[in-house]
Design an enzyme around this catalytic site. Structure first.
Site, PDB file in Angstrom:
ATOM      1  CG  MET A 189      -2.051  -1.020   1.099  1.00 29.48           C
ATOM      2  SD  MET A 189      -3.164  -0.648  -0.270  1.00 29.48           S
ATOM      3  CE  MET A 189      -4.186  -2.090  -0.266  1.00 29.48           C
ATOM      4  CD  GLN A 236       3.326  -2.511   6.173  1.00 27.66           C
ATOM      5  OE1 GLN A 236       3.401  -3.503   5.469  1.00 27.66           O
ATOM      6  NE2 GLN A 236       2.454  -1.537   5.924  1.00 27.66           N
ATOM      7  CB  CYS A 259       7.096  -6.687   1.153  1.00 28.99           C
ATOM      8  SG  CYS A 259       7.244  -5.646  -0.322  1.00 28.99           S
ATOM      9  CG  ASP A 273      -7.805 -13.642  -3.524  1.00 27.85           C
ATOM     10  OD1 ASP A 273      -7.137 -12.695  -3.989  1.00 27.85           O
ATOM     11  OD2 ASP A 273      -7.666 -14.828  -3.883  1.00 27.85           O
ATOM     12  N   GLY A 290      -7.290  -4.896   1.899  1.00 28.49           N
ATOM     13  CA  GLY A 290      -6.389  -3.974   1.228  1.00 28.49           C
ATOM     14  C   GLY A 290      -6.976  -3.463  -0.069  1.00 28.49           C
TER      15      GLY A 290
END
Length: 312
Positions: free
Chosen positions: A1, A54, A84, A186, A208
């Site tokens: 993000m 984060q 990530c 998802d 997200g």
């Protein structure tokens, strides 16, 4: 993000029912070095009990220094991203690459725990690839070093964001550890959020990409969890007013030039699926000033100026 969950968008998510948020991912190495641009993330105007900082990194000493600075800045939740998949991140040994090195992953979590007394979460993937789906083992390792919360995206690093998220991985992690587990991946709408929550046995779900154009998904999911009827999506004018409020916050946080450029993607996401959305996206991309962009948003979403003032 990265480039998305800035303070202005986080505030919009809160208005739409999101209970917990994470900052954009920041480099522990840059924080440790005192990089001015990176340290600015620690000065987030909305830092508080519902916001986690984060971080990513692969050197325990740098992560420990970042933990100290996060605590000094007033953060009460620190999140280590070990999921990530971005090449630049994994090439440095950070992100999902840590799942290939359990000993280093353990040392990184331990370093953060030593330097931070607040909530410590660790974000992981299913594993590196189909031959090394070690999420339960890494989760147990993180718990053993003091992690309070595990976030699982059940795709491997090699999948990136392609294919389907395998939520049986989330269930396996939830069975393996005693700390709360958050599932992610998802979740396209409120019903899928509630279904994944109930099927996997996790404590919460993280949304997200599904919230980019429809931040009201959080409020809808809350209604379903209460057993209420799911409220419909807001009317276009309400969406437009919400965008304009985000735009004003973005200007205050980043200045008009940057705000105009960054707001284009949020407006395009919000318009998705509406009549005329393609032409709107083309127009909004070419408008150089705040006044022109705001006027285009008002026009497309049918926002009355008086109504906007009343809602603000």
């Amino acid at each position: 993000m990265a480039g998305v969950t800035d303070p202005a968008f986080r505030e919009r998510l809160r208005r739409n029912g999101c209970r917990y948020l994470f900052t954009e991912m920041v480099s522990a190495a840059a924080v440790a070095r005192g990089n001015r641009r990176t340290v600015a993330y620690l000065e987030a105007p909305d830092r508080g009990p519902d916001l986690a900082l984060q971080v990513f990194g692969s050197r325990p000493d740098e992560l420990a220094a970042a933990a100290d600075k996060a605590a000094e800045a007033g953060f009460v939740h620190l999140d280590l991203n070990m999921g990530c998949p971005v090449r630049k991140v994994v090439r440095s040994g950070a992100g999902a690459a840590l799942m290939n090195d359990p000993a280093l992953a353990r040392a990184c979590v331990a370093a953060l725990r030593r330097g931070f007394s607040g909530v410590l979460s660790v974000k992981i993937r299913a594993g590196w690839d189909a031959t090394s789906r070690n999420a339960p083992e890494i989760a147990a390792l993180a718990e053993g070093e003091g992690a309070d919360l595990i976030v699982v995206h059940p795709r491997t690093r090699s999948q990136g964001y392609a294919g389907r998220a395998d939520w049986s991985v989330v269930a396996a992690v939830a069975e393996r550890v005693s700390v709360p587990v958050v599932g992610n991946g998802d979740i396209a709408d409120a019903r899928s959020a509630v279904d994944r929550l109930r099927e996997s046995g996790c404590a919460a779900v993280m949304i997200g990409r599904g919230a980019l154009g429809a931040p009201w998904v959080f409020g809808q999911a809350e209604a379903l969890l209460r057993g209420d009827e799911m409220p419909p999506a807001p009317a276009p004018a309400r969406i437009g007013r919400d965008l304009l409020e985000q735009f004003r916050d973005l200007v205050r946080w980043k200045g008009e030039r940057v705000a105009v450029a960054e707001m284009r993607k949020f407006a395009a996401w919000a318009a998705r699926g509406m009549p005329g959305a393609t032409a709107f996206r083309r127009r909004i991309q070419s408008l150089p000033t705040r006044a022109e962009a705001e006027e285009e948003i008002r026009r497309f979403f049918q926002v009355e100026t008086a109504g906007e003032r009343e809602a603000a």
